[in-house]
Motif scaffolding. Structure first.
Motif, PDB file in Angstrom:
ATOM      1  N   PRO A 147       0.805  -1.220   0.000  1.00 23.32           N
ATOM      2  CA  PRO A 147       0.000   0.000   0.000  1.00 23.32           C
ATOM      3  C   PRO A 147       0.838   1.269   0.000  1.00 23.32           C
ATOM      4  CG  PRO A 147       0.046  -0.946   2.189  1.00 23.32           C
ATOM      5  CD  PRO A 147       0.705  -1.941   1.284  1.00 23.32           C
ATOM      6  N   ALA A 148       2.135   1.152   0.292  1.00 18.18           N
ATOM      7  CA  ALA A 148       3.020   2.315   0.337  1.00 18.18           C
ATOM      8  C   ALA A 148       4.455   1.837   0.219  1.00 18.18           C
ATOM      9  CB  ALA A 148       2.834   3.094   1.635  1.00 18.18           C
ATOM     10  N   ARG A 165       7.694   5.195  13.707  1.00 21.05           N
ATOM     11  CA  ARG A 165       6.349   4.894  13.230  1.00 21.05           C
ATOM     12  C   ARG A 165       6.292   5.127  11.730  1.00 21.05           C
ATOM     13  NH1 ARG A 165       0.461   6.400  15.794  1.00 21.05           N
ATOM     14  NH2 ARG A 165      -0.798   5.895  13.951  1.00 21.05           N
ATOM     15  N   ALA A 166       5.924   4.089  10.995  1.00 19.07           N
ATOM     16  CA  ALA A 166       5.789   4.207   9.546  1.00 19.07           C
ATOM     17  C   ALA A 166       4.486   4.918   9.226  1.00 19.07           C
ATOM     18  CB  ALA A 166       5.801   2.819   8.902  1.00 19.07           C
ATOM     19  N   ARG A 167       4.557   5.916   8.332  1.00 14.62           N
ATOM     20  CA  ARG A 167       3.369   6.706   7.992  1.00 14.62           C
ATOM     21  C   ARG A 167       3.268   6.853   6.474  1.00 14.62           C
ATOM     22  NH1 ARG A 167       1.368   9.425  12.513  1.00 14.62           N
ATOM     23  NH2 ARG A 167       2.771   9.505  14.305  1.00 14.62           N
ATOM     24  N   GLY A 168       2.347   6.142   5.885  1.00 16.24           N
ATOM     25  CA  GLY A 168       2.047   6.306   4.467  1.00 16.24           C
ATOM     26  C   GLY A 168       3.276   6.280   3.591  1.00 16.24           C
ATOM     27  N   MET A 202       6.881   0.572  13.684  1.00 20.24           N
ATOM     28  CA  MET A 202       5.515   0.131  13.948  1.00 20.24           C
ATOM     29  C   MET A 202       4.562   0.779  12.956  1.00 20.24           C
ATOM     30  SD  MET A 202       3.339   2.620  15.495  1.00 20.24           S
ATOM     31  CE  MET A 202       2.371   1.778  16.731  1.00 20.24           C
ATOM     32  N   VAL A 203       3.428   0.121  12.747  1.00 15.58           N
ATOM     33  CA  VAL A 203       2.373   0.626  11.872  1.00 15.58           C
ATOM     34  C   VAL A 203       1.053   0.589  12.623  1.00 15.58           C
ATOM     35  CG1 VAL A 203       3.432   0.039   9.654  1.00 15.58           C
ATOM     36  CG2 VAL A 203       2.104  -1.685  10.858  1.00 15.58           C
ATOM     37  N   ALA A 204       0.236   1.608  12.400  1.00 17.11           N
ATOM     38  CA  ALA A 204      -1.087   1.658  13.026  1.00 17.11           C
ATOM     39  C   ALA A 204      -2.128   2.174  12.055  1.00 17.11           C
ATOM     40  CB  ALA A 204      -1.053   2.528  14.279  1.00 17.11           C
ATOM     41  N   GLU A 205      -1.827   2.091  10.759  1.00 19.20           N
ATOM     42  CA  GLU A 205      -2.762   2.526   9.719  1.00 19.20           C
ATOM     43  C   GLU A 205      -2.499   1.701   8.466  1.00 19.20           C
ATOM     44  OE1 GLU A 205      -0.223   6.374   8.195  1.00 19.20           O
ATOM     45  OE2 GLU A 205      -1.374   6.542  10.042  1.00 19.20           O
ATOM     46  N   PRO A 206      -3.507   1.440   7.645  1.00 19.79           N
ATOM     47  CA  PRO A 206      -3.351   0.563   6.491  1.00 19.79           C
ATOM     48  C   PRO A 206      -2.467   1.125   5.385  1.00 19.79           C
ATOM     49  CG  PRO A 206      -5.649   0.699   7.157  1.00 19.79           C
ATOM     50  CD  PRO A 206      -4.923   1.769   7.907  1.00 19.79           C
ATOM     51  N   GLU A 207      -2.167   2.418   5.404  1.00 21.61           N
ATOM     52  CA  GLU A 207      -1.390   3.015   4.334  1.00 21.61           C
ATOM     53  C   GLU A 207       0.094   3.072   4.639  1.00 21.61           C
ATOM     54  OE1 GLU A 207      -3.901   4.661   5.889  1.00 21.61           O
ATOM     55  OE2 GLU A 207      -5.513   4.159   4.492  1.00 21.61           O
ATOM     56  N   TRP A 256       2.525  -4.960   7.548  1.00 17.64           N
ATOM     57  CA  TRP A 256       1.574  -3.902   7.231  1.00 17.64           C
ATOM     58  C   TRP A 256       0.171  -4.385   7.546  1.00 17.64           C
ATOM     59  CZ3 TRP A 256       3.822  -7.107   3.745  1.00 17.64           C
ATOM     60  CH2 TRP A 256       3.041  -7.677   2.744  1.00 17.64           C
ATOM     61  N   LEU A 257      -0.778  -3.469   7.558  1.00 16.92           N
ATOM     62  CA  LEU A 257      -2.154  -3.787   7.915  1.00 16.92           C
ATOM     63  C   LEU A 257      -3.068  -3.640   6.718  1.00 16.92           C
ATOM     64  CD1 LEU A 257      -2.389  -1.718  11.239  1.00 16.92           C
ATOM     65  CD2 LEU A 257      -1.655  -4.095  10.976  1.00 16.92           C
ATOM     66  N   GLU A 258      -3.977  -4.575   6.577  1.00 14.70           N
ATOM     67  CA  GLU A 258      -5.037  -4.428   5.602  1.00 14.70           C
ATOM     68  C   GLU A 258      -6.282  -3.888   6.328  1.00 14.70           C
ATOM     69  OE1 GLU A 258      -5.494  -8.294   3.863  1.00 14.70           O
ATOM     70  OE2 GLU A 258      -4.016  -7.863   2.303  1.00 14.70           O
ATOM     71  N   GLU A 259      -7.180  -3.299   5.567  1.00 20.18           N
ATOM     72  CA  GLU A 259      -8.426  -2.816   6.169  1.00 20.18           C
ATOM     73  C   GLU A 259      -9.166  -3.982   6.821  1.00 20.18           C
ATOM     74  OE1 GLU A 259      -9.492   0.136   6.507  1.00 20.18           O
ATOM     75  OE2 GLU A 259      -8.460   1.390   5.025  1.00 20.18           O
ATOM     76  N   ALA A 260      -9.512  -3.818   8.090  1.00 21.11           N
ATOM     77  CA  ALA A 260     -10.204  -4.906   8.804  1.00 21.11           C
ATOM     78  C   ALA A 260     -11.613  -5.114   8.262  1.00 21.11           C
ATOM     79  CB  ALA A 260     -10.242  -4.579  10.285  1.00 21.11           C
TER      80      ALA A 260
END
Length: 248
Positions: A63-64, A79-82, A94-99, A244-248
């Motif tokens: 996603p990024a 923190r990874a951000r987009g 760390m990641v806390a958002e899907p992007e 990374w996170l996918e949309e839950a």
């Protein structure tokens, strides 16, 4: 289906937490970085590294751009951000958002991936012996919250039959926790160290349930076909462990 050589670990994390570990094959780097080196700081041709990173992102449909950092055996967690790719120094992300995509680069050191029960955040740490003893796992756990809510995966690292260390390394752990003596076996005037046991014991002491700790059993040193190894080869490339996170 991914076109990137490597594997997606099987562990107990929630389904929306995506993890991938690359191997050394499938890229364009020339020896001694052959072929899928993803690190800029090891002396490889910059254009080759850029092409390998392009293949990684396209092949995994990330996603990024991963938040690339240089690992220095410390304990700093970013923190990874987009699209905020960076080239600073850090040993955990760390990641806390899907992007966003967190990543560490290794070639014998242990990548430790962590994820929350609810799938809202995850992290990955670069845990060689210095980082483990210094608290990089604690830093990653702290970035995510309660250890009791975490799952952990231990990726490819140098195995216990190949990792000979001095007494100062053993003391760095045993002086903190007497039970860590079980991770060391005498080898002449040195010790054979088991990074997997050291990491697992540290995670358990922090409060991560043993049934939530997966992985281990690799040896980057002995598996030259799949993995880079700094101790084996000296000048060499680096694999990536991404989360990374996918949309839950």
């Amino acid at each position: 289906m991914t076109t990137v050589p490597g594997f997606e670990p099987h562990w107990t994390a929630p389904g929306n937490v995506r993890t991938f570990v690359t191997t050394r094959r499938g890229g364009v780097s020339r020896p001694p970085y052959d072929t899928f080196n993803l690190a800029r700081h090891v002396g490889d041709d910059a254009a080759a590294v850029a092409e390998n990173r392009r293949r990684l992102r396209a092949g995994l449909d990330l996603p990024a751009e991963p938040a690339w950092t240089t690992q220095v055996h410390g304990v700093h967690c970013t923190r990874a951000r987009g699209e905020g790719a960076e080239d600073g120094e850090a040993d955990a992300g760390m990641v806390a958002e899907p992007e966003a995509v967190a990543v560490v680069l290794t070639a014998d050191c242990l990548p430790v991936v962590l994820a929350r029960d609810d799938g809202t955040a995850a992290a990955v740490a670069h845990a060689g012996w210095r980082g483990l003893a210094g608290g990089v796992v604690e830093a990653a756990v702290g970035a995510l919250g309660s250890a009791a809510d975490l799952h952990a995966y231990l990726g490819p690292a140098i195995g216990p039959e190949a990792f000979a260390v001095g007494e100062e390394v053993r003391a760095a752990f045993v002086d903190q926790a007497e039970e860590d003596r079980h991770a060391f076996h005498a080898h002449g005037d040195r010790w054979l160290a088991n990074l997997y046991i050291l990491a697992s014991q540290r995670l358990k002491r922090l409060g991560v349930g043993p049934h939530r700790i997966s992985g281990g059993g690799f040896c980057t040193f002995s598996d030259a076909e799949r993995f880079f190894s700094h101790r084996r080869d000296g000048e060499t490339g680096r694999m990536a462990t991404l989360v990374w996170l996918e949309e839950a």
